[in-house]
Write a protein that holds these residues in place. Sequence first.
Motif, PDB file in Angstrom:
ATOM      1  N   SER A 224      -2.420  -1.890   9.573  1.00 19.53           N
ATOM      2  CA  SER A 224      -3.077  -0.509   9.773  1.00 19.53           C
ATOM      3  C   SER A 224      -2.661   0.180  10.786  1.00 19.53           C
ATOM      4  CB  SER A 224      -4.630  -0.838   9.694  1.00 19.53           C
ATOM      5  OG  SER A 224      -4.981  -1.469   8.696  1.00 19.53           O
TER       6      SER A 224
ATOM      7  N   SER B  22       2.830   6.125   2.697  1.00 21.73           N
ATOM      8  CA  SER B  22       2.759   7.686   3.084  1.00 21.73           C
ATOM      9  C   SER B  22       2.275   7.947   4.423  1.00 21.73           C
ATOM     10  CB  SER B  22       1.632   8.157   2.029  1.00 21.73           C
ATOM     11  OG  SER B  22       2.038   8.076   0.764  1.00 21.73           O
ATOM     12  N   GLU B  23       1.734   7.163   4.876  1.00 23.73           N
ATOM     13  CA  GLU B  23       1.158   7.504   6.322  1.00 23.73           C
ATOM     14  C   GLU B  23       2.372   7.204   7.152  1.00 23.73           C
ATOM     15  OE1 GLU B  23      -1.466   5.194   9.813  1.00 23.73           O
ATOM     16  OE2 GLU B  23      -2.326   5.431   7.971  1.00 23.73           O
TER      17      GLU B  23
ATOM     18  N   SER C 286       0.733  -1.195  -0.070  1.00 20.69           N
ATOM     19  CA  SER C 286      -0.047  -0.010  -0.064  1.00 20.69           C
ATOM     20  C   SER C 286       0.837   1.191  -0.021  1.00 20.69           C
ATOM     21  CB  SER C 286      -0.626  -0.037   1.218  1.00 20.69           C
ATOM     22  OG  SER C 286      -1.491   1.309   1.362  1.00 20.69           O
ATOM     23  N   SER C 287       0.571   2.078  -1.026  1.00 14.60           N
ATOM     24  CA  SER C 287       1.509   3.386  -1.158  1.00 14.60           C
ATOM     25  C   SER C 287       0.571   4.387   0.199  1.00 14.60           C
ATOM     26  CB  SER C 287       1.287   4.142  -2.360  1.00 14.60           C
ATOM     27  OG  SER C 287       0.039   4.288  -2.826  1.00 14.60           O
ATOM     28  N   GLU C 288      -0.388   4.067   0.320  1.00 12.12           N
ATOM     29  CA  GLU C 288      -1.291   5.001   1.222  1.00 12.12           C
ATOM     30  C   GLU C 288      -0.805   4.610   2.706  1.00 12.12           C
ATOM     31  OE1 GLU C 288      -2.698   3.198  -0.712  1.00 12.12           O
ATOM     32  OE2 GLU C 288      -3.616   4.838  -2.194  1.00 12.12           O
ATOM     33  N   LYS C 289      -0.398   3.405   3.226  1.00 11.92           N
ATOM     34  CA  LYS C 289       0.192   3.189   4.293  1.00 11.92           C
ATOM     35  C   LYS C 289       1.533   3.660   4.318  1.00 11.92           C
ATOM     36  CE  LYS C 289      -2.633  -0.816   5.256  1.00 11.92           C
ATOM     37  NZ  LYS C 289      -2.669  -2.357   5.285  1.00 11.92           N
TER      38      LYS C 289
ATOM     39  N   ASN D 109      -0.213  14.192   2.165  1.00 13.17           N
ATOM     40  CA  ASN D 109      -0.734  13.680   0.935  1.00 13.17           C
ATOM     41  C   ASN D 109      -0.518  12.146   0.535  1.00 13.17           C
ATOM     42  OD1 ASN D 109      -1.899  13.119  -1.621  1.00 13.17           O
ATOM     43  ND2 ASN D 109      -0.932  14.771  -2.621  1.00 13.17           N
ATOM     44  N   THR D 110      -1.321  11.327   1.014  1.00  7.42           N
ATOM     45  CA  THR D 110      -1.265   9.955   1.206  1.00  7.42           C
ATOM     46  C   THR D 110      -1.008   9.108  -0.479  1.00  7.42           C
ATOM     47  OG1 THR D 110      -3.578   9.381   1.043  1.00  7.42           O
ATOM     48  CG2 THR D 110      -2.473   9.730   3.187  1.00  7.42           C
ATOM     49  N   ARG D 111      -0.989   9.958  -1.360  1.00 10.78           N
ATOM     50  CA  ARG D 111      -0.636   9.546  -2.667  1.00 10.78           C
ATOM     51  C   ARG D 111       0.802   9.917  -3.186  1.00 10.78           C
ATOM     52  NH1 ARG D 111      -5.289   7.227  -4.826  1.00 10.78           N
ATOM     53  NH2 ARG D 111      -4.197   7.285  -6.868  1.00 10.78           N
ATOM     54  N   ASN D 112       1.302  10.366  -2.535  1.00 10.41           N
ATOM     55  CA  ASN D 112       2.862  10.869  -2.717  1.00 10.41           C
ATOM     56  C   ASN D 112       3.954   9.870  -2.574  1.00 10.41           C
ATOM     57  OD1 ASN D 112       1.996  13.667  -3.700  1.00 10.41           O
ATOM     58  ND2 ASN D 112       2.904  14.623  -1.825  1.00 10.41           N
ATOM     59  N   CYS D 113       3.865   8.766  -1.875  1.00 11.47           N
ATOM     60  CA  CYS D 113       4.791   8.024  -1.576  1.00 11.47           C
ATOM     61  C   CYS D 113       4.960   6.916  -2.696  1.00 11.47           C
ATOM     62  CB  CYS D 113       4.805   7.584  -0.066  1.00 11.47           C
ATOM     63  SG  CYS D 113       6.558   7.225   0.354  1.00 11.47           S
TER      64      CYS D 113
END
Length: 158
Positions: free
Chosen positions: A158, A96-97, A91-94, A103-107
């Motif tokens: 998570s 990023s978190e 997950s790119s969102e995780k 912005n959780t789509r940046n990583c």
Amino acid sequence: MCVPNIDDKCKMINRSKLGRAVHGMLTRAKAERRLVCGLLPAIGRLEKAPEDVVFCVLPQTRPGDAATHLQTVLLQAFCYENYIPVIQVDSSEKLSEYCGLENTRNCSCAIIIKDLNMPLTPEEEIPVSPLSATEQILADFYECTLAEFPTPVIELPS
């Protein structure tokens, strides 16, 4: 001193706990200011000093995202040529978190660099312990899965 062979190491790795290991590694690297997140900052650091990079963490690319897939393949090839272990996560969102990005789509990737303040041994002037215990487990996992296809993807908690 008895050094275990790679097959023994591979059997001892608990794959169900690797997500927490990645999370712990990223959290520690962030706290120690050794974490570089995002494609452009990571590429800049890799160009400057690839020998200082300990790990590259890449999220799994989404089907149909050709541009990201090409970037990922090229980054993996660069890391492979420079002996940098690549860990693929779900997950790119995780990711990023964990990196602390708003912005959780940046990583699209994260790299972990060596602790440049680590004490050196007087004889050889090399770091006493280049990898933490968690980093060593993930490095062993990387070595054990080099021949696996498709590359294993670690599920981040998570």
